[in-house]
Design an enzyme around this catalytic site. Structure first.
Site, PDB file in Angstrom:
ATOM      1  N   PRO A 129       0.892  -1.291  -0.144  1.00  0.00           N
ATOM      2  CA  PRO A 129       0.009  -0.054   0.060  1.00  0.00           C
ATOM      3  C   PRO A 129       0.854   1.064  -0.038  1.00  0.00           C
ATOM      4  O   PRO A 129       0.480   2.167  -0.685  1.00  0.00           O
ATOM      5  CB  PRO A 129      -0.544  -0.152   1.402  1.00  0.00           C
ATOM      6  CG  PRO A 129      -0.750  -1.503   1.538  1.00  0.00           C
ATOM      7  CD  PRO A 129       0.275  -2.057   0.915  1.00  0.00           C
ATOM      8  N   SER A 148       5.847   2.386  -7.265  1.00  0.00           N
ATOM      9  CA  SER A 148       7.008   2.183  -8.161  1.00  0.00           C
ATOM     10  C   SER A 148       8.530   2.625  -7.019  1.00  0.00           C
ATOM     11  O   SER A 148       9.533   2.142  -7.667  1.00  0.00           O
ATOM     12  CB  SER A 148       6.918   3.603  -8.841  1.00  0.00           C
ATOM     13  OG  SER A 148       5.818   3.577  -9.766  1.00  0.00           O
ATOM     14  N   ILE A 189      -1.478  -8.442  -6.562  1.00  0.00           N
ATOM     15  CA  ILE A 189      -0.887  -9.745  -7.008  1.00  0.00           C
ATOM     16  C   ILE A 189      -1.448 -10.494  -8.035  1.00  0.00           C
ATOM     17  O   ILE A 189      -2.870 -10.937  -7.562  1.00  0.00           O
ATOM     18  CB  ILE A 189      -0.371 -10.347  -5.780  1.00  0.00           C
ATOM     19  CG1 ILE A 189       0.442  -9.802  -4.727  1.00  0.00           C
ATOM     20  CG2 ILE A 189       0.252 -11.950  -6.415  1.00  0.00           C
ATOM     21  CD1 ILE A 189       0.261  -9.729  -3.509  1.00  0.00           C
ATOM     22  N   THR A 190      -1.129 -10.410  -9.231  1.00  0.00           N
ATOM     23  CA  THR A 190      -1.997 -11.257 -10.180  1.00  0.00           C
ATOM     24  C   THR A 190      -1.824 -12.623  -9.852  1.00  0.00           C
ATOM     25  O   THR A 190      -0.837 -13.117  -9.715  1.00  0.00           O
ATOM     26  CB  THR A 190      -1.193 -10.677 -11.628  1.00  0.00           C
ATOM     27  OG1 THR A 190      -1.304  -9.373 -12.055  1.00  0.00           O
ATOM     28  CG2 THR A 190      -1.866 -11.405 -12.757  1.00  0.00           C
ATOM     29  N   ASP A 195      13.568  -6.710 -16.665  1.00  0.00           N
ATOM     30  CA  ASP A 195      14.194  -6.548 -18.011  1.00  0.00           C
ATOM     31  C   ASP A 195      13.374  -7.867 -19.083  1.00  0.00           C
ATOM     32  O   ASP A 195      13.233  -7.591 -20.014  1.00  0.00           O
ATOM     33  CB  ASP A 195      15.694  -6.915 -18.145  1.00  0.00           C
ATOM     34  CG  ASP A 195      16.287  -5.666 -17.259  1.00  0.00           C
ATOM     35  OD1 ASP A 195      15.691  -4.446 -17.167  1.00  0.00           O
ATOM     36  OD2 ASP A 195      17.655  -5.884 -16.946  1.00  0.00           O
ATOM     37  N   LEU A 241     -15.405   4.226 -33.905  1.00  0.00           N
ATOM     38  CA  LEU A 241     -16.773   3.575 -34.062  1.00  0.00           C
ATOM     39  C   LEU A 241     -17.954   4.173 -33.386  1.00  0.00           C
ATOM     40  O   LEU A 241     -18.994   3.389 -33.607  1.00  0.00           O
ATOM     41  CB  LEU A 241     -16.373   1.975 -33.636  1.00  0.00           C
ATOM     42  CG  LEU A 241     -15.250   1.257 -34.206  1.00  0.00           C
ATOM     43  CD1 LEU A 241     -15.147  -0.048 -33.592  1.00  0.00           C
ATOM     44  CD2 LEU A 241     -15.520   1.236 -35.780  1.00  0.00           C
ATOM     45  N   GLY A 242     -17.625   5.359 -33.014  1.00  0.00           N
ATOM     46  CA  GLY A 242     -18.940   6.150 -32.749  1.00  0.00           C
ATOM     47  C   GLY A 242     -19.848   5.581 -31.770  1.00  0.00           C
ATOM     48  O   GLY A 242     -19.200   4.825 -30.786  1.00  0.00           O
ATOM     49  N   GLU A 255       4.160  -3.704 -14.221  1.00  0.00           N
ATOM     50  CA  GLU A 255       5.492  -3.867 -14.563  1.00  0.00           C
ATOM     51  C   GLU A 255       6.048  -2.475 -14.527  1.00  0.00           C
ATOM     52  O   GLU A 255       7.316  -2.205 -15.327  1.00  0.00           O
ATOM     53  CB  GLU A 255       5.592  -4.615 -15.671  1.00  0.00           C
ATOM     54  CG  GLU A 255       5.130  -6.078 -15.367  1.00  0.00           C
ATOM     55  CD  GLU A 255       6.059  -6.858 -14.230  1.00  0.00           C
ATOM     56  OE1 GLU A 255       4.979  -7.169 -13.235  1.00  0.00           O
ATOM     57  OE2 GLU A 255       7.193  -7.032 -14.444  1.00  0.00           O
ATOM     58  N   THR A 267       4.906   1.891 -14.343  1.00  0.00           N
ATOM     59  CA  THR A 267       4.172   2.680 -15.150  1.00  0.00           C
ATOM     60  C   THR A 267       5.263   3.385 -16.361  1.00  0.00           C
ATOM     61  O   THR A 267       6.407   3.185 -16.216  1.00  0.00           O
ATOM     62  CB  THR A 267       3.896   4.050 -14.380  1.00  0.00           C
ATOM     63  OG1 THR A 267       4.962   4.638 -13.687  1.00  0.00           O
ATOM     64  CG2 THR A 267       2.941   3.493 -13.001  1.00  0.00           C
TER      65      THR A 267
END
Lengths: 419, 362
Positions: free
Chosen positions: A144, A148, A175-176, A270, A371-372, A396, A398
């Protein structure tokens, strides 16, 4: 050597096969899984698990020295990451949220591969190479109060000599696949924690937390703007105890100004950043293809030989979308080929990632606009692609952090000189 | 196999050009821009690097190495030194390459040996036309059915005194673009006064009028078969994109070095994100444009359709070079605006790229 952009035949074939997976198990459920957040893409997971598992098994066999691959194949230049890039691109063309549910070691694998000992690789990655049940890996860095600026993290790891264990305390967020890794499979998550807060970066180490570890619990499951098929969770560590040899790299706090351990951990970026760019490319290509298809239905085609004054505003926009896509594709291709050729690619990885984040945002937001009223409806997928695309400029690192890294590299500045 | 490494020969060539670009082209660029001419010995040294002669077919005495990839590598390296001089050195290619690619046996044998001489032949090509709405696919210059060429061309480099002009025009009978080899002194060819442009001021360019200039069938490039005009436009787009990368890189490297040594508020201005981020974006977009240019060039050399790649590379590079040169001036602040420093020259040169169709070819 000579300059060449041709993708090897076998990777092109693999990509075609993955396109079938994307069409049959991803596009078909993309809208439903977006609407019903947190449901699992079962068909996709079941289709992909045996493929991913067998690849992992053959990688581990090489490590064991028991590989059955012909010498010729082993000796040709590696195209592993190039193949991965195009796999991810195609899966994300299918659906970026579902792609993230790919049962595999993911970023945890990248960390173990780059920092782990041979013993750790064999012990920790075996679960991804066997069995009928899919397994996931995850990476826990963000807190929290530490995004970065991950060196200011406050999750602690204390070594208990009596039990020969590390004891973790703190909270990690964003966490994905954290839930899939720790609650819904026998997976693992890499957790970054400090062994000595006073030592700053040098005190930060990464630890492998396996499913079933006491003191580890899934906290909040986030409700998100996009990539809704993928779970993003917080993990709470409350005196979580893990074996002594589940630390990646040295446990020692180095006195030198730049810690090798921290740099090693950062090095996994990397490898991972170009793969995020690859995912952005998939979403971008889906958007551009769809826009062109719809425009063509209304008689608008995209010319590649007209002067500026003969192009309509829509044609100019689409051409700009295509040019931006092509730029990201080539920057990403360069970054992954450098990994395969074992060249340092920190600059190139951040370049492609920074460009990808901005380009995918531009491409997908334009697609909705062009595409309106229909582009904005949930009847089509473009609005979803815009929401999904946005994450690529955020996770990963910003766009701003990656631009900062590029700036430091081209100027030869340290993080102290250019903050 | 994907690779970003040029061949050894190409690397050697680029190293040679890099030295020439810095030691010769860059050194004379300012005075050439002010006086309107690059010294002849500087241009001659560039010609002697042999880029165009090596592209001439082997049976005619060249090396038969007409490669778009080599061309873009050389173009970037040269333009890094100076754009005006680069365009002057490469002007003979505007005739040599189309003749080598599409000329009839007679045309190749009569013209291509000119490009193997010690000194560059004075030849030029005329494609651009004056007017706001120039469209390379809809040329106002025409060839009538009875062989009369009429029209006005603009940005014709080195036209004065040229022995041959390769003139592009719309054909009256089949609505195609054709190219004709016209003697510079043919009756009806009027070389007007030298043009006044915002940039590329060391390159003499002319407006050229064609008043009922009679051209016979033998002058039609490619004879009855003609030319693949779109392919030539592709080669021009790729060349211009590569030149734009060279100019942008010049601006970028100068601004980068300046920003690191210019101290304000007690530290180099490069240590401010406002400056550092401009430089980072320049670097990313320069690399992007270069890779797009390489990709298109590889396709050209492989004989594949490269229209889309060339067009997108040119479009991207046109925008990129303007931004890079504008940032270059901006980072230098007041010094960016002073003609003693190169940044403003690069901005003037960089702005021209969308209008340079026909001025370069690989």
């Amino acid at each position: 050597m000579t300059i060449n952009f041709e993708i090897p035949e076998f990777i092109q074939q693999q990509t075609q096969m993955i396109k079938w997976v994307a069409e049959s198990t991803m596009r078909t459920v993309a809208r439903d899984l977006d609407e019903r957040e947190h449901e699992r893409p079962t068909a996709f997971v079941e289709t992909m698990w045996p493929i991913v598992r067998d690849q992992q098994a053959s990688a581990l066999a090489k490590l064991h020295g028991t590989t059955t691959e012909p010498t010729e194949k082993r000796e040709r230049p590696s195209t592993r990451v190039l193949g991965l890039m195009l796999l991810i691109e195609m899966l994300s063309w299918g659906d970026a949220g579902i792609y993230l549910c790919l049962p595999n070691p993911s970023l945890a694998g990248a960390a173990i591969e780059s920092v782990g000992t041979t013993e750790q690789k064999m012990r920790l990655l075996q679960r991804f190479a066997e069995g009928d049940k899919p397994v996931w890996g995850g990476m826990a860095i963000t807190e929290p109060g530490a995004g970065s600026d991950n060196s200011s993290m406050s999750t602690t790891a204390v070594f208990n000599e009596e039990t020969n264990e590390w004891v973790l305390n703190g909270e990690k967020i964003f966490i994905t696949n954290g839930k899939l890794a720790l609650e819904e499979s026998n997976g693992l998550v890499i957790v970054w924690a400090t062994v000595n807060k006073a030592a700053g970066r040098a005190g930060i180490k990464s630890f492998v937390v396996e499913a079933g570890t006491p003191g580890v619990s899934i906290g909040k499951v986030e409700i998100k703007h996009g990539i809704r098929a993928s779970d993003t969770v917080s993990i709470v560590f409350n005196d979580a105890r893990i074996p002594a040899d589940n630390i990646l790299g040295s446990a020692e706090v180095q006195a030198s100004k730049e810690s090798k351990g921290f740099q090693g951990a950062m090095a996994t970026f990397d490898a991972s950043r170009p793969l995020v760019a690859a995912s952005a490319l998939g979403i971008g290509r889906a958007s551009i293809e769809f826009v062109k298809e719809k425009l063509a239905e209304h008689g608008v085609t995209i010319p590649y030989n007209l002067p500026y004054h003969k192009l309509t505003a829509i044609q100019r926009d689409v051409l700009e979308m295509e040019a931006q896509w092509q730029a990201v594709y080539l920057l990403t291709l360069r970054a992954v080929v450098m990994i395969d050729q074992k060249q340092p690619n920190s600059l190139e990885a951040s370049m492609c990632k920074a460009k990808a984040g901005k380009a995918i945002t531009f491409i997908t937001q334009k697609a909705v606009e062009l595409l309106g009223p229909m582009g904005y409806t949930r009847e089509w997928l473009v609005e979803k692609w815009m929401r999904d695309g946005k994450i690529n400029g955020i996770y990963e690192g910003t766009d701003q952090i990656n631009t900062l890294i590029v700036a430091r590299r081209i100027l030869g500045y340290s993080r102290h000189e250019l903050a | 196999m994907v690779s970003f490494t040029p061949t050894d020969d190409q690397q050697l060539l680029v190293e040679t050009i890099n030295r020439y670009a810095l030691n010769d082209l860059r050194k004379h660029a300012h005075d050439a821009d002010e006086s309107g001419a690059t010294p002849a010995n500087v241009i001659q040294a560039g010609w002697q690097m042999g880029l165009v002669p090596s592209a001439i077919p082997e049976e005619l005495g060249g090396l038969g190495e007409l490669s778009a990839v080599t061309g873009v590598l050389a173009a970037e390296a040269l333009a890094f030194g100076d754009l005006s001089a680069t365009l002057e050195i490469m002007t003979p290619a505007l005739v040599a390459y189309p003749v080598a690619l599409y000329g009839t046996a007679e045309q190749r044998e009569s013209l291509l040996p000119l490009f193997l001489e010690e000194k560059a032949p004075r030849v030029s090509a005329a494609l651009l036309e004056p007017g706001v709405f120039f469209d390379p696919h809809n040329l106002q210059a025409t060839i009538s059915e009875d062989g009369l060429l009429n029209g006005v061309k603009a940005y014709v480099p080195l036209a004065e005194g040229a022995s041959h002009l390769l003139v592009y025009a719309s054909s009256a009978h089949n609505e195609q673009i054709e190219a004709y080899i016209v003697p510079g002194d043919a009756p009806g060819v009027v070389i007007e006064k030298r043009e006044l442009l915002m940039g590329i001021k060391a390159l003499p360019t002319y407006r050229v009028r064609f008043n009922d200039v009679r051209v016979d069938a033998a002058a039609r490039l490619g004879g009855a078969v003609g030319i693949d005009y779109q392919r030539l436009l592709d080669r021009m787009n790729v060349a211009l994109a590569a030149l734009a990368v060279g100019v942008a890189r010049a601006s970028f490297e100068y601004a980068r070095d300046y920003a690191k040594q210019r101290v304000q508020f007690g530290k180099p201005i490069a240590q401010n994100q406002a400056i550092a981020f401009m430089l980072a974006e320049m670097a990313i977009d320069i690399d992007s444009a270069r890779l797009m240019t390489w990709e298109a060039a590889v396709k050209l050399d492989a004989g594949q359709d490269a229209t889309r790649e060339s067009y997108l590379a040119r479009q991207f590079a046109d925008q990129m070079v303007l931004k890079a040169c504008d940032h270059g001036v901006q980072i230098l602040g007041g010094y960016g605006f002073i003609r003693e420093y190169p940044a403003e020259r690069w901005l003037r040169n960089g702005r021209g790229f969308p209008s340079f169709t026909g001025l370069a070819m690989v």
